[in-house]
Design a protein around this motif. Sequence first.
Motif, short mmCIF file in Angstrom:
data_model
loop_
_atom_site.label_atom_id
_atom_site.label_comp_id
_atom_site.label_asym_id
_atom_site.label_seq_id
_atom_site.Cartn_x
_atom_site.Cartn_y
_atom_site.Cartn_z
N ILE A 403 0.83 -1.21 0.00
CA ILE A 403 0.00 0.00 0.00
C ILE A 403 0.86 1.25 0.00
O ILE A 403 0.61 2.21 -0.74
CB ILE A 403 -0.95 -0.03 1.21
N ASN A 404 1.91 1.26 0.82
CA ASN A 404 2.78 2.44 0.88
C ASN A 404 3.54 2.65 -0.41
O ASN A 404 3.89 3.79 -0.76
CB ASN A 404 3.75 2.32 2.05
N GLU A 405 3.81 1.57 -1.15
CA GLU A 405 4.50 1.68 -2.43
C GLU A 405 3.55 2.04 -3.57
O GLU A 405 4.00 2.25 -4.70
CB GLU A 405 5.23 0.38 -2.75
N GLY A 406 2.26 2.11 -3.30
CA GLY A 406 1.29 2.48 -4.33
C GLY A 406 0.90 1.34 -5.26
O GLY A 406 0.22 1.59 -6.26
N ARG A 407 1.28 0.12 -4.95
CA ARG A 407 0.92 -1.01 -5.80
C ARG A 407 -0.48 -1.52 -5.50
O ARG A 407 -1.07 -2.23 -6.31
CB ARG A 407 1.94 -2.14 -5.63
N VAL A 408 -0.98 -1.19 -4.32
CA VAL A 408 -2.35 -1.54 -3.93
C VAL A 408 -3.01 -0.28 -3.41
O VAL A 408 -2.45 0.43 -2.56
CB VAL A 408 -2.36 -2.64 -2.85
N ASP A 409 -4.20 0.01 -3.90
CA ASP A 409 -4.94 1.20 -3.50
C ASP A 409 -5.81 0.87 -2.29
O ASP A 409 -6.71 0.03 -2.38
CB ASP A 409 -5.80 1.69 -4.66
N ALA A 410 -5.54 1.51 -1.16
CA ALA A 410 -6.30 1.27 0.07
C ALA A 410 -6.41 2.58 0.85
O ALA A 410 -5.62 2.86 1.75
CB ALA A 410 -5.63 0.19 0.92
N PRO A 411 -7.39 3.41 0.52
CA PRO A 411 -7.55 4.70 1.23
C PRO A 411 -7.81 4.49 2.72
O PRO A 411 -8.53 3.57 3.12
CB PRO A 411 -8.77 5.32 0.53
N ASP A 412 -7.21 5.34 3.53
CA ASP A 412 -7.37 5.29 5.00
C ASP A 412 -7.05 3.90 5.55
O ASP A 412 -7.79 3.33 6.37
CB ASP A 412 -8.80 5.67 5.39
N TYR A 413 -5.94 3.36 5.09
CA TYR A 413 -5.59 1.99 5.48
C TYR A 413 -5.40 1.86 6.98
O TYR A 413 -5.92 0.92 7.60
CB TYR A 413 -4.32 1.54 4.77
N TYR A 414 -4.68 2.76 7.60
CA TYR A 414 -4.38 2.63 9.02
C TYR A 414 -5.62 2.80 9.89
O TYR A 414 -5.65 2.32 11.03
CB TYR A 414 -3.28 3.62 9.42
N LYS A 415 -6.64 3.49 9.38
CA LYS A 415 -7.89 3.62 10.13
C LYS A 415 -8.78 2.39 9.95
O LYS A 415 -9.64 2.12 10.79
CB LYS A 415 -8.66 4.87 9.67
N ASN A 416 -8.61 1.71 8.85
CA ASN A 416 -9.44 0.54 8.53
C ASN A 416 -8.59 -0.70 8.30
O ASN A 416 -8.86 -1.49 7.40
CB ASN A 416 -10.30 0.82 7.29
N ARG A 417 -7.58 -0.85 9.11
CA ARG A 417 -6.62 -1.93 8.89
C ARG A 417 -7.27 -3.30 8.93
O ARG A 417 -6.99 -4.16 8.10
CB ARG A 417 -5.50 -1.84 9.93
N TYR A 418 -8.16 -3.50 9.89
CA TYR A 418 -8.77 -4.83 10.00
C TYR A 418 -9.58 -5.17 8.75
O TYR A 418 -9.54 -6.30 8.25
CB TYR A 418 -9.68 -4.90 11.23
N ALA A 419 -10.34 -4.20 8.23
CA ALA A 419 -11.18 -4.46 7.06
C ALA A 419 -10.34 -4.83 5.85
O ALA A 419 -10.71 -5.72 5.06
CB ALA A 419 -12.05 -3.24 6.76
N TYR A 420 -9.21 -4.17 5.67
CA TYR A 420 -8.34 -4.46 4.52
C TYR A 420 -7.57 -5.77 4.71
O TYR A 420 -7.28 -6.47 3.74
CB TYR A 420 -7.36 -3.32 4.30
N ASN A 421 -7.20 -6.09 5.95
CA ASN A 421 -6.33 -7.24 6.20
C ASN A 421 -7.06 -8.59 6.18
O ASN A 421 -6.42 -9.64 6.18
CB ASN A 421 -5.63 -7.10 7.54
N ARG A 422 -8.36 -8.57 6.17
CA ARG A 422 -9.12 -9.82 6.28
C ARG A 422 -8.86 -10.71 5.06
O ARG A 422 -8.90 -10.26 3.91
CB ARG A 422 -10.61 -9.52 6.38
N CYS A 423 -8.58 -11.99 5.35
CA CYS A 423 -8.25 -12.93 4.27
C CYS A 423 -8.46 -14.36 4.74
O CYS A 423 -8.71 -14.61 5.92
CB CYS A 423 -6.81 -12.72 3.80
N ARG A 424 -8.36 -15.27 3.80
CA ARG A 424 -8.35 -16.71 4.07
C ARG A 424 -7.10 -17.31 3.46
O ARG A 424 -6.49 -16.73 2.56
CB ARG A 424 -9.59 -17.40 3.48
N TRP A 425 -6.75 -18.51 3.95
CA TRP A 425 -5.58 -19.21 3.41
C TRP A 425 -6.03 -20.58 2.93
O TRP A 425 -6.75 -21.30 3.63
CB TRP A 425 -4.49 -19.33 4.45
N ILE A 426 -5.61 -20.92 1.74
CA ILE A 426 -5.95 -22.21 1.14
C ILE A 426 -4.74 -23.13 1.22
O ILE A 426 -3.69 -22.85 0.62
CB ILE A 426 -6.41 -22.03 -0.32
N PHE A 427 -4.88 -24.20 1.97
CA PHE A 427 -3.80 -25.17 2.13
C PHE A 427 -4.01 -26.33 1.16
O PHE A 427 -4.94 -26.30 0.35
CB PHE A 427 -3.76 -25.68 3.57
N ALA A 428 -3.17 -27.31 1.26
CA ALA A 428 -3.32 -28.50 0.42
C ALA A 428 -4.64 -29.19 0.72
O ALA A 428 -5.16 -29.13 1.84
CB ALA A 428 -2.15 -29.46 0.64
#
Length: 541
Positions: A403-428
């Motif tokens: 985000i800081n490098e501008g490769r991903v657009d995420a306005p107000d990232y530090y205020k909404n960190r949890y919303a942006y960081n949410r993800c799942r992981w796919i294992f074998a």
Amino acid sequence: MTAHTAADRHDSRMSAWVPNAGSADADLLIDQSTIVPRARDLVRNNPIASGVKQTLSDNVVGAQLRLSVQPQYRMLGQDKVWATNWGNTVEDEFTTWSDTADCDASRTQTFLGLTTQALQSALINGDALALVMWLPRADSRWATRLQMIEADRLATPPWLQFSSNIRGGVEQDAYGAPIAYWIMKKHPGDRFGLLGANQGTLSANQDDWQRIPAFTAWGRRRVIHLYDKERSGQSRGKSIFASVMREFRIAGEYLGHELQAAASNALIAAFLESDLSPEAVAEIFGTNITEATEYWKTVCESTHRKKTEGGMMLNLPLGTKLSGYNPNRPNTAFDGFMESVMRHMAAGLNMPYELVLKDFSKANYSSARAALLEAWRYFQTKRRWLRDMWLDPIYECWLEEAINEGRVDAPDYYKNRYAYNRCRWIFAGRGWVDPVKEVVAVEKRLALCISTQQDECAEQGKDFQEVQDQRIREFSEAMAKVSPLNLPVGLAYQLALKIAGFSQDGINPGINPAIGQYFADAPDSEQETVPAPQDLNDANA
């Protein structure tokens, strides 16, 4: 008398059982320096323990590790379409970091390899440690890298041994939260390091230690500490082999002795026996006892360790007979005894006996499936632990740079960190015991709306969107091949479905809008032609 039998101090079988009631760190940290080397030696030299390590690694992580970004779009005031597009962008960027050695400060492993190493270290040693480094390089797109640290290097410096807020090298605040980690610059057991007389011990030289803050001033993690916290106030982790180490050791020695006895006894085929005394031999040959003794010595030297072969005729010495040898090895009760011991050890490892030994010869389908389901619950628990304590924190560090490098657009990232960081992981994928029965079960779960295609794909180690896109692409290509044949509409669609691998029942338009549009627009007359295949591509786009 006591109200509880467990507290009885008069029973001779219980009176000597008075364990120490220490804190989590008091019970563990003193013994850790002994438990960890023993656990490593067990995995190195015991085949069953080595197999357990690999089984856990294969089933918890496996051969793949994929990110599935799922931001909380409603918290961000966005819709599902935005979330899908944003997630695809982040996933594409993440693969340029995770699928290359750029994620590793030593440039030797991908993110999958680092995660597998961390899992194995946490299982065997009790801890896994990684430093989140900022190392810009001219030939790399990313500066965030992970430096793996052997857990042995995390320790309390000798001059701080009596500090109450430093436990096992972890410096904590008043609430028990880690604020810094004390790490040795060299491994204390490194035989190739310049440790001199301090080799194998903790150095008292302050230049040999480094204090690493747990977070930066703005909240970015600097240390990822993976361990299973079983008790409140526990600062370090414990090896999974701790509770079964004695059984593994004794069972391994017993197995070795049985093998050695069987091998030794197999070297002896028979014995030569004689009822003649030296005096009787002397009388037969008309000699004295000394000459008779020399005769028996010559006989022993000529027949000692004589190799027998099939169909061999033996010329026995005078007055002797050949007696067979029954070694009674292997022990007839060996299999039953070892199976009983191994079942206890498997229970201590939270794994089915069949999976620990890789032996399903005595299990039918129902019992094998029940055992694997029980194991799968344990693996799922470990996956969630690995995700919460290792994968998510690392993803957050990488996403911050993106985000800081501008490769991903995420306005107000530090205020909404949890919303942006949410993800799942796919294992074998989990795999199937009986594929036909499993597929029928999947169809029924989907039909009853108690599961989703996304969950079913994830369970097999696949990404739902990629599977759906690929299926649409395959159907589109099949339609492109069928269209020039000028077949009737119904026959053309059936042929395209068969080429693309869909079931005979066709496709439910409600499941896939893109393909459903194909059917909705299809002419009713069998004489009309099939719609152009590019329409499907447009719908998919």
